[in-house]
Design a protein around this motif. Structure first.
Motif, mmCIF file in Angstrom:
data_model
loop_
_atom_site.group_PDB
_atom_site.id
_atom_site.type_symbol
_atom_site.label_atom_id
_atom_site.label_comp_id
_atom_site.label_asym_id
_atom_site.label_seq_id
_atom_site.Cartn_x
_atom_site.Cartn_y
_atom_site.Cartn_z
ATOM 1 N N ALA A 1 0.855 -1.184 0.000
ATOM 2 C CA ALA A 1 0.000 0.000 0.000
ATOM 3 C C ALA A 1 0.887 1.229 0.000
ATOM 4 C CB ALA A 1 -0.889 -0.007 1.220
ATOM 5 N N SER A 2 0.457 2.271 -0.693
ATOM 6 C CA SER A 2 1.284 3.467 -0.738
ATOM 7 C C SER A 2 0.617 4.642 -0.036
ATOM 8 C CB SER A 2 1.617 3.842 -2.177
ATOM 9 O OG SER A 2 0.437 4.132 -2.879
ATOM 10 N N CYS A 3 -0.623 4.490 0.354
ATOM 11 C CA CYS A 3 -1.312 5.630 0.950
ATOM 12 C C CYS A 3 -2.442 5.160 1.843
ATOM 13 C CB CYS A 3 -1.880 6.509 -0.161
ATOM 14 S SG CYS A 3 -3.299 7.486 0.306
ATOM 15 N N LEU A 4 -2.620 5.870 2.924
ATOM 16 C CA LEU A 4 -3.775 5.634 3.786
ATOM 17 C C LEU A 4 -4.169 6.981 4.378
ATOM 18 C CD1 LEU A 4 -5.605 3.505 5.202
ATOM 19 C CD2 LEU A 4 -3.990 3.533 7.054
ATOM 20 N N THR A 5 -5.372 7.417 4.106
ATOM 21 C CA THR A 5 -5.829 8.667 4.708
ATOM 22 C C THR A 5 -7.161 8.431 5.390
ATOM 23 O OG1 THR A 5 -6.693 9.267 2.552
ATOM 24 C CG2 THR A 5 -4.647 10.308 3.220
ATOM 25 N N VAL A 6 -7.410 9.227 6.404
ATOM 26 C CA VAL A 6 -8.603 9.058 7.221
ATOM 27 C C VAL A 6 -9.571 10.183 6.890
ATOM 28 C CG1 VAL A 6 -9.446 8.766 9.557
ATOM 29 C CG2 VAL A 6 -7.107 8.172 9.022
ATOM 30 N N SER A 7 -10.822 9.826 6.724
ATOM 31 C CA SER A 7 -11.825 10.831 6.361
ATOM 32 C C SER A 7 -12.069 11.792 7.512
ATOM 33 C CB SER A 7 -13.129 10.141 5.994
ATOM 34 O OG SER A 7 -14.169 11.094 5.933
ATOM 35 N N LEU B 1 -11.868 5.469 5.464
ATOM 36 C CA LEU B 1 -10.492 5.735 5.078
ATOM 37 C C LEU B 1 -10.349 5.517 3.580
ATOM 38 C CD1 LEU B 1 -10.388 3.738 7.887
ATOM 39 C CD2 LEU B 1 -8.115 4.687 7.854
ATOM 40 N N SER B 2 -9.271 6.003 3.034
ATOM 41 C CA SER B 2 -9.002 5.653 1.648
ATOM 42 C C SER B 2 -7.624 5.026 1.570
ATOM 43 C CB SER B 2 -9.115 6.874 0.743
ATOM 44 O OG SER B 2 -7.945 7.616 0.776
ATOM 45 N N VAL B 3 -7.531 4.004 0.728
ATOM 46 C CA VAL B 3 -6.308 3.208 0.634
ATOM 47 C C VAL B 3 -5.894 3.132 -0.824
ATOM 48 C CG1 VAL B 3 -5.258 0.984 1.152
ATOM 49 C CG2 VAL B 3 -7.179 1.765 2.503
ATOM 50 N N CYS B 4 -4.617 3.299 -1.089
ATOM 51 C CA CYS B 4 -4.106 3.083 -2.443
ATOM 52 C C CYS B 4 -3.018 2.032 -2.395
ATOM 53 C CB CYS B 4 -3.481 4.334 -3.018
ATOM 54 S SG CYS B 4 -4.556 5.718 -3.076
ATOM 55 N N THR B 5 -2.938 1.240 -3.439
ATOM 56 C CA THR B 5 -1.838 0.293 -3.517
ATOM 57 C C THR B 5 -0.984 0.624 -4.729
ATOM 58 O OG1 THR B 5 -2.991 -1.271 -4.917
ATOM 59 C CG2 THR B 5 -3.293 -1.503 -2.547
ATOM 60 N N GLN B 6 0.187 0.016 -4.747
ATOM 61 C CA GLN B 6 1.113 0.314 -5.836
ATOM 62 C C GLN B 6 0.682 -0.287 -7.162
ATOM 63 O OE1 GLN B 6 5.055 -0.703 -4.649
ATOM 64 N NE2 GLN B 6 5.202 1.003 -3.230
ATOM 65 N N SER C 1 -4.306 9.142 -2.269
ATOM 66 C CA SER C 1 -5.703 9.516 -2.319
ATOM 67 C C SER C 1 -6.046 10.254 -1.035
ATOM 68 C CB SER C 1 -6.537 8.246 -2.479
ATOM 69 O OG SER C 1 -7.867 8.532 -2.168
ATOM 70 N N ASP C 2 -6.965 11.175 -1.138
ATOM 71 C CA ASP C 2 -7.362 11.909 0.054
ATOM 72 C C ASP C 2 -8.825 12.318 -0.108
ATOM 73 O OD1 ASP C 2 -7.293 13.202 2.491
ATOM 74 O OD2 ASP C 2 -5.420 14.234 2.066
ATOM 75 N N PHE C 3 -9.371 12.900 0.915
ATOM 76 C CA PHE C 3 -10.767 13.299 0.865
ATOM 77 C C PHE C 3 -10.883 14.739 0.385
ATOM 78 C CE2 PHE C 3 -10.571 9.599 3.380
ATOM 79 C CZ PHE C 3 -11.745 8.934 3.083
ATOM 80 N N THR C 4 -12.081 15.129 0.004
ATOM 81 C CA THR C 4 -12.296 16.498 -0.458
ATOM 82 C C THR C 4 -13.454 17.087 0.329
ATOM 83 O OG1 THR C 4 -13.912 15.920 -2.125
ATOM 84 C CG2 THR C 4 -11.616 15.774 -2.778
ATOM 85 N N ALA C 5 -13.915 18.245 -0.108
ATOM 86 C CA ALA C 5 -14.991 18.919 0.608
ATOM 87 C C ALA C 5 -16.279 18.099 0.608
ATOM 88 C CB ALA C 5 -15.252 20.284 -0.009
ATOM 89 N N HIS C 6 -16.443 17.278 -0.410
ATOM 90 C CA HIS C 6 -17.630 16.431 -0.520
ATOM 91 C C HIS C 6 -17.268 15.054 0.030
ATOM 92 C CE1 HIS C 6 -20.963 14.242 -2.167
ATOM 93 N NE2 HIS C 6 -21.454 15.309 -2.762
ATOM 94 N N VAL D 1 4.440 15.209 -8.790
ATOM 95 C CA VAL D 1 3.701 15.352 -7.535
ATOM 96 C C VAL D 1 4.373 14.503 -6.450
ATOM 97 C CG1 VAL D 1 1.510 14.889 -6.389
ATOM 98 C CG2 VAL D 1 1.537 15.793 -8.703
ATOM 99 N N VAL D 2 4.599 15.094 -5.298
ATOM 100 C CA VAL D 2 5.231 14.366 -4.198
ATOM 101 C C VAL D 2 4.231 14.068 -3.084
ATOM 102 C CG1 VAL D 2 6.974 14.481 -2.411
ATOM 103 C CG2 VAL D 2 7.519 15.261 -4.681
ATOM 104 N N LEU D 3 3.457 15.060 -2.716
ATOM 105 C CA LEU D 3 2.498 14.833 -1.638
ATOM 106 C C LEU D 3 1.289 15.750 -1.798
ATOM 107 C CD1 LEU D 3 1.824 13.673 1.263
ATOM 108 C CD2 LEU D 3 2.863 15.731 2.129
ATOM 109 N N PRO D 4 0.102 15.206 -1.962
ATOM 110 C CA PRO D 4 -1.109 16.013 -1.923
ATOM 111 C C PRO D 4 -1.709 15.961 -0.515
ATOM 112 C CG PRO D 4 -1.307 14.108 -3.407
ATOM 113 C CD PRO D 4 -0.170 13.866 -2.490
ATOM 114 N N MET D 5 -2.335 17.027 -0.103
ATOM 115 C CA MET D 5 -2.982 17.001 1.212
ATOM 116 C C MET D 5 -4.230 17.879 1.190
ATOM 117 S SD MET D 5 -1.382 17.732 4.962
ATOM 118 C CE MET D 5 -1.327 19.486 4.942
ATOM 119 N N TYR D 6 -5.301 17.351 1.759
ATOM 120 C CA TYR D 6 -6.544 18.104 1.851
ATOM 121 C C TYR D 6 -6.425 19.111 2.993
ATOM 122 C CZ TYR D 6 -11.518 18.937 2.741
ATOM 123 O OH TYR D 6 -12.739 19.518 2.958
ATOM 124 N N LEU D 7 -6.718 20.369 2.700
ATOM 125 C CA LEU D 7 -6.547 21.417 3.714
ATOM 126 C C LEU D 7 -7.867 21.756 4.386
ATOM 127 C CD1 LEU D 7 -4.204 23.882 1.773
ATOM 128 C CD2 LEU D 7 -3.570 22.290 3.553
#
Lengths: 882, 412
Positions: free
Chosen positions: A322-328, A335-340, A374-379, A421-427
């Motif tokens: 897995a390359s990413c794990l973000t929490v809603s 959560l959202s999970v991405c794999t390679q 992967s990350d979450f957005t306003a929706h 792109v190196v790192l996206p983050m929801y603000l």
């Protein structure tokens, strides 16, 4: 949230980036970018303009001269990851580091050599045994009849030595004898076919090297801060990995005082892999903590009130790392999970996994990196997904149909060539529709209501790509603070931006100048002077790549301060405090303009301004240093001279056998005792009267034996040579197939962990380390020579077994297999001797430590075996790929 | 040897730069300035082919230091900028532009105007694409400043005309400003980009002189040209223009419909919803429900009391009339798996009740209808409301209890 009434002017183009790429050292300074009319209204006589960059920001100043450790180093030494010098060809190191991936010369031969030396049995075992009689290693000439079937290897060895001595000489060429020998036996001497072995090794080396250049598995960082629910109580929780393999997860209560300090012992979980990322979000007053290792992701729930225990909720296993794990931040337990492999899942604790996308290809143009994010957005139902080429948003309810491009590496955002792109983050905590995207050159703020056009762009000028980011939202009218952190260089940068002026929404602007914060390694110059080897160790420890970043804002009436935690790969958590200064008309030259000399640090001088704080800091450092040196002494040393009791050689069971010691045992024991008293060594272990032990029957009965057992069984039975004849009839292809299968299996099981696993060696590493950390007095004090005691009482008048060593750690030198071989000790006895010597070096075992916070960490052998949990614990130095 | 010398020179240059960078990042402006004076030497042997050469570095670093240094003055800054302009031909326009920005931010509008005029007349061989863009920006900003002086004169004129006499000189001056501004602004907004400021000013000018067709065309182009980014402001400007022109409801709705399609979370969606709710056509009222549901999907709208009251009103209407319950049902279908946790949790009920009673009232009404009287949010709020003896909440409880069967139909 309103959309700004007017945005800063900018051109908009489409297509690939046009600007030439390359790191630009100072590209972020001295530019306003654009201006926008931002006055209260147009009725004014003079329009007022605001710049996109260069507006005044808040003043934050470091409270201390360096970062301060928060946690004591855990017991058991950190195992550094491989450095470039470990795998690169020596002379080309500096030059090639800069040249990048393709230009580097990997020291392939050295690694292969390591394998042959460290695993001779695996490399040449069977043929070595077969040819044993035909190779002569003595110096004297061979006699006539023997010369027909035996060759003298001494000359060959001399040739090899000479070759080594002439390394680097432009006119050296291979000795013909060596060439002849290698030509002759290259095809059959090796247990493992050489070509296949070389392929595997090379593959592994390339992987290690690309990881060294840029290790994206750490993206996101493995440190999280869970703030207290009501801001009154100053107790938060730090979630961080620890342990030698970083496979333990800790939830540690931390009290925020002048210096944050830990409270109580942490809640602890042992995981089955190295923790790569810790992500946390607060929903409905509860914290959800997601933890990612290569093949497992887990989620914990931490109730908001202090003291409540974290509860593990669910774990998933992935086939591909897995390359990413973000929490809603919107819905509990999502959560959202991405794999390679390019798959993105929405993971809900209640409903399970929902695959949103599967695409091994990158989105906007071709890029080789399998990294996905992967990350979450306003929706809450719309997720962003990213690869190195850009970001898209997709609706989880109809992921195939509903999606739009949020960011593209291209002319749209004014990118440079080669930018990724190196790192996206929801603000979301600062603004519900804003997004941060960092690349190796720049940082962008995007608004999902206006996709593709960054509302803010700035060249961050960091030396390594920012893998970690942290947002501290500002209250209305104040700036939002973004921290960017790099891994390898430990850089930390504080940026401020503003999205709101007075009451109405306005276009985003950068405020103030970017600010460099202390790195962990920066505190080295403030520490007391150390002995050179300790200094080296300390520097290595402090310079370990950063692995995570967290921060919290602390408001105590008018005093505002920010605490920033930084995690290193060694598991150290350091923290620094920034204090907010109200705007002052003219700033006096700050204290740190004067450079500080090493050793004469304000931290240890305790200036009059804050005697208490600084004293506490110094104390904190001293404690940390003490704990570190204690933890790194391996095996544990004692102040009293080591003594060896005979009991330790045998277990109680051995000694108290039901039938009593047999005559043979008695004889052996007497001999051993005698030898130990004389300080000699046992040359031939088995006395001539030794009877062959009865053959174990069970083995022969067992049905499908694996090859090793078969071989051993054959050896026991004495018809080993016949077994070999049978075995050679195996076709080489069959063996290769089997090996490939094994290699594949291993790779799948170990995956990226092989990096740490292959470089962690229990015995040799520790001996290397103790060579460095070894101090004479602690091991063997010169005044009190070590005495080999029998039953605890030293025999009077018996000569000491060893005189106090003038050079440190002779027993380590004894332990290495080469030196044992040099002394003519047969292979099968080396282990016995090694065990004997290691027991001698260890002394009596340490009594179990009182249950402190890290009590469970003391169990060193077991935690080492976790390093290579797929295979059995190894005693020798496993080199790469094996 | 000379080769070695060159290498050393390069190395010391790099070292110097890293010191400067370090000082800048720690706000040690004095230290940075001292190093910069050493770095200026690097101009002597500028053989570098990197895309940011020493002269650009000096410009960037020097500017940054002069912005922050406690003892720098505007005069120093202008002086430094003039020197920097002569340092590199390729960068002349960029430096000019940045200089102008700094003047503007410091309120020196006239100096900025002069600087812009000077830069506009600069010619040097063939222009690159980037220089072309920079030149266009310089012209646009000059146009913008012309617009500001136009609007200043317009205000003077308006004041005068109130007093009852006209000033011909001022009027002529004003018209000349208009011409200069219009020419330049018109140019830049043809190129794809984000030109909010320029478009607004240009439309202002056109409207003042009564050229509504041109204004409409400009705004349409800005909003609907596919080469331009999907800028919500473009649609907002068009909508505001149409409103000012007193256009029909239909054209306003169609403008907002497009905005809804690209940004469902735009704050104008409340206006849009109100407009649609008032409509007589069923289709439009239906769209109104869709719009408000979609807006409330977004995290930014979670605590927007106005939006919740819009939804509550419409839902209530539908329930009372007992018509078009299927509208609610359809909207609810795609949300029923996540709205309860997102909007109607017990935690939120508590917090909303504490922070904003009227918000919790509207939300409780919607929750009661959509989820029934057993929903946590509704139960908590109505209970608290009744406890606090608020009549509104008692009515709410009654209403929901009476219409509970409706809710069952929606859920089912």
């Amino acid at each position: 949230m309103e959309f700004p009434a007017a945005l800063f002017p900018s051109y908009f183009g489409a297509g690939p980036p046009r600007e030439e790429g390359g790191p630009a050292p100072l590209a972020g300074w001295g530019e306003h970018g654009q201006v926008l009319e931002g006055g209260p209204g147009r009725r004014q006589v003079q329009p007022a303009f605001v710049p996109r960059r260069g507006a005044t920001g808040e003043r934050w100043e470091a409270a201390d001269a360096a970062a301060v450790p928060v946690l004591l180093p855990s017991a058991g030494c950190w195992i550094p990851s491989p450095a470039p010098q470990d795998i690169l060809y020596r002379s080309s190191l500096c030059r090639k580091l800069r040249a990048g991936k393709s230009g580097a010369t990997l020291d392939f031969a050295k690694q292969l050599g390591h394998f042959f030396v460290d695993h001779p049995e695996d490399a040449f075992g069977s043929l070595g045994r077969l040819l044993h009689k035909n190779f002569y290693l003595g110096n004297s000439k061979l006699k006539r009849p023997a010369r027909n079937s035996t060759i003298r290897m001494t000359a060959l060895v001399e040739d090899i030595d000479r070759l080594e001595a002439r390394r680097g000489c432009p006119r050296h060429h291979l000795a013909s004898r060596l060439r002849w020998f290698s030509h002759l036996c290259r095809d059959w001497l090796f247990e493992v076919p050489l070509g296949l072995l070389a392929d595997c090794l090379h593959e592994e080396l390339m992987e290690q090297w690309s990881n060294l250049l840029f290790d994206d598995s750490l993206t996101g960082g493995a440190l999280a801060w869970l703030p207290p629910e009501d801001e009154g109580t100053p107790v938060g929780r730090l979630v961080h990995p620890g342990g030698q393999a970083m496979n333990h997860l800790y939830f540690q209560d931390v009290v925020l005082e002048e210096l944050p300090r830990t409270r109580g012992s942490p809640a602890q979980f042992e995981l089955s892999g190295r923790v790569r990322q810790v992500a946390a979000a607060r929903v409905d007053g509860q914290d959800f903590v997601g933890v990612r290792s290569d093949y497992h992701c887990g989620v914990w729930r931490v109730p908001g009130r202090t003291g409540a225990a974290p509860a593990p909720l669910q774990v998933i296993r992935t086939d591909v790392p897995a390359s990413c794990l973000t929490v809603s931040p919107h819905l509990p337990g999502e959560l959202s999970v991405c794999t390679q492999s390019g798959t993105i899942y929405l993971w809900s604790v209640e409903t399970g996994l929902q695959q949103l996308r599967h695409d091994p290809e990158t989105m906007f143009f071709r890029d080789h990196s399998p990294w996905r994010w992967s990350d979450f957005t306003a929706h809450p139902r719309v997720l962003s997904c990213a690869d190195r080429t850009g970001l898209q948003c997709l609706d989880a309810r109809a992921p195939k149909k509903c999606h739009f491009d949020l960011f593209k590496v291209g002319e749209e955002a004014g990118c440079q060539q080669g930018e990724r792109v190196v790192l996206p983050m929801y603000l979301g905590r600062a603004h519900p529709s804003q997004y941060l995207v960092t690349t190796q050159f720049s940082v962008y703020v995007l608004d999902e209501r206006l996709p593709l056009v960054p509302v803010l762009k700035w060249a961050h000028m960091m030396k390594a790509p920012p893998l970690f980011a942290h947002l501290t939202p500002g209250h209305p009218g104040r700036t939002h603070k973004v921290l960017l952190g790099a891994s390898r260089t430990q850089e930390l940068l504080l940026l401020q931006y503003r999205g709101k002026r007075s009451s109405s929404e306005s276009a985003c602007q950068l405020a103030g100048t970017p600010q460099k914060l202390h790195s962990i390694a920066g505190c080295l110059q403030h520490l007391p002077t150390q002995l050179p080897h300790r200094h080296h160790l300390l520097r290595q420890r402090l310079a370990a790549p950063a692995a995570g970043l967290a921060a919290t804002l602390q408001e105590d009436g008018p005093h505002k301060s920010m605490l920033i935690f930084q995690l290193s790969e060694a598991g150290d958590v350091f923290c620094q405090r920034l204090t907010h200064k109200a705007a002052q008309p003219s700033a006096p030259p700050s204290r740190d303009e004067a450079t500080t000399a090493p050793g004469s640090s304000p931290l240890f001088e305790a200036p009059a301004s804050s005697p208490q704080g600084s004293g506490a800091t110094a104390l904190r450092y001293r404690r940390w240093l003490r704990a570190l040196s204690r933890a790194c002494r391996e095996p544990p040393r004692h102040t009293w001279p080591p003594s060896l009791s005979q009991r330790r050689l045998f277990t109680r069971k051995d000694l108290e056998g039901p039938a009593g010691p047999s005559s043979l045992q008695r004889q052996m024991r007497q001999r051993l005792r005698q030898t130990m008293q004389e300080g000699g060594r046992i040359q031939r272990w088995e006395p001539s009267v030794l009877q062959p032990p009865p053959l174990p029957q069970g083995l022969e009965l067992a049905g499908g034996l694996d090859s090793l057992s078969a071989r051993l069984t054959a050896a026991w039975a004495g018809d080993w040579e016949q077994w070999w004849e049978e075995r050679t009839s195996f076709s080489v292809a069959q063996r290769q197939q089997a090996l490939r299968e094994r290699r594949r299996r291993q790779k799948r099981a170990q995956g990226r962990r092989s990096l740490s696993a292959s470089f962690t060696s229990s015995l040799t590493y520790q001996s290397e380390l103790s060579e460095l950390s070894d101090t004479g007095p602690s091991l063997l004090s010169p005044g009190r020579p070590p005495i080999l005691s029998q039953e605890g009482s030293p025999p009077a008048g018996s000569p000491p077994v060893r005189s106090p060593p003038t050079s440190p750690a002779p027993d380590e030198a004894l332990l290495s297999s080469q030196s044992l071989r040099c002394r003519g000790i047969p292979k099968e006895r080396r282990k016995t001797l090694r065990d004997y010597l290691s027991v001698w070096a260890e002394g009596p075992p340490e009594p179990p430590e009182p249950p402190g916070s890290q009590a469970s960490q003391l169990c060193i052998p077991s935690s080492q075996s976790q390093l290579s949990s797929a295979s059995q614990p190894r005693r020798k130095r496993p080199r790469m790929g094996f | 040897s000379s080769h070695e010398h060159k290498l050393n020179f390069k190395k010391s240059k790099e070292a110097c730069l890293s010191y400067i960078q370090d000082a800048l990042l720690q706000k040690q402006w004095n230290r940075a300035a001292e190093f910069l004076t050493c770095y200026v030497e690097s101009l002597e042997k500028d053989y570098s082919r990197e895309h940011i050469g020493p002269s650009e570095m000096i410009w960037r670093i020097g500017t940054e230091i002069l912005w922050h240094h406690s003892q720098s003055s505007m005069k120093d800054f202008n002086c430094f900028m003039e020197q920097m302009k002569t340092l590199g031909v390729k960068r002349y326009l960029k430096v000019c532009l940045e200089h102008v920005f700094h003047l503007l931010c410091n309120g020196q509008i006239d100096e900025a105007y002069q600087s812009l005029s000077l830069a506009e007349s600069w010619r040097f061989g063939e222009q690159t694409a980037i220089q072309d863009k920079e030149m266009k920006l310089i012209q646009a900003y000059r146009g913008l400043l012309d617009f500001y002086s136009w609007s200043k004169q317009k205000n003077i004129l308006l004041e005068h005309s109130e007093d009852g006499f006209s000033d011909l000189a001022v009027e002529q001056e004003m018209h000349s400003c208009f011409r200069k501004a219009a020419v330049n602004l018109k140019e830049i907004i043809k190129i794809p980009g984000v030109w909010d400021l320029f478009v607004k000013c240009y439309v202002d000018l056109l409207e003042f002189y009564g050229d509504h067709n041109e204004a409409r065309q400009v705004l349409n182009e800005y909003a609907y040209n596919s080469k331009f980014p999907a800028n919500p402001n473009a649609h907002v400007y068009l909508y505001q223009f149409l409103k000012r022109q007193g256009e029909s409801k239909k054209s306003l709705i169609s403008a907002l419909k497009i905005l809804h399609d690209i940004v469902p979370s735009h704050e104008l969606m409340i206006d849009f919803n109100t407009m649609l709710q008032k409509s007589k056509k069923r289709k439009k009222r239906r769209l109104g429900l869709e719009v408000i549901f979609a807006a409330l999907d977004y995290a930014g709208w979670k605590e927007n009391a106005k939006a919740w009251s819009c939804l509550a009103r419409q839902v209530k209407q539908i329930v009372i009339s007992d018509k078009h319950l299927d509208w609610i049902k359809q909207e609810w279908n795609s949300r029923k798996d996540w709205w309860p946790a997102f909007h109607f949790s017990r935690y939120l009920a508590k917090r909303n009740w504490q922070e904003n009673k009227s918000l919790s009232y509207e939300k409780a009404l919607v929750a009661g209808i959509l989820l029934g009287k057993d929903c946590k949010y509704f139960k908590y709020v109505s209970h608290q409301g009744c406890k606090a003896q608020l009549k509104r909440f008692r009515m709410l409880k009654k209403f929901v209890n009476r219409h509970n069967p409706v809710c069952l139909r929606i859920c089912g």
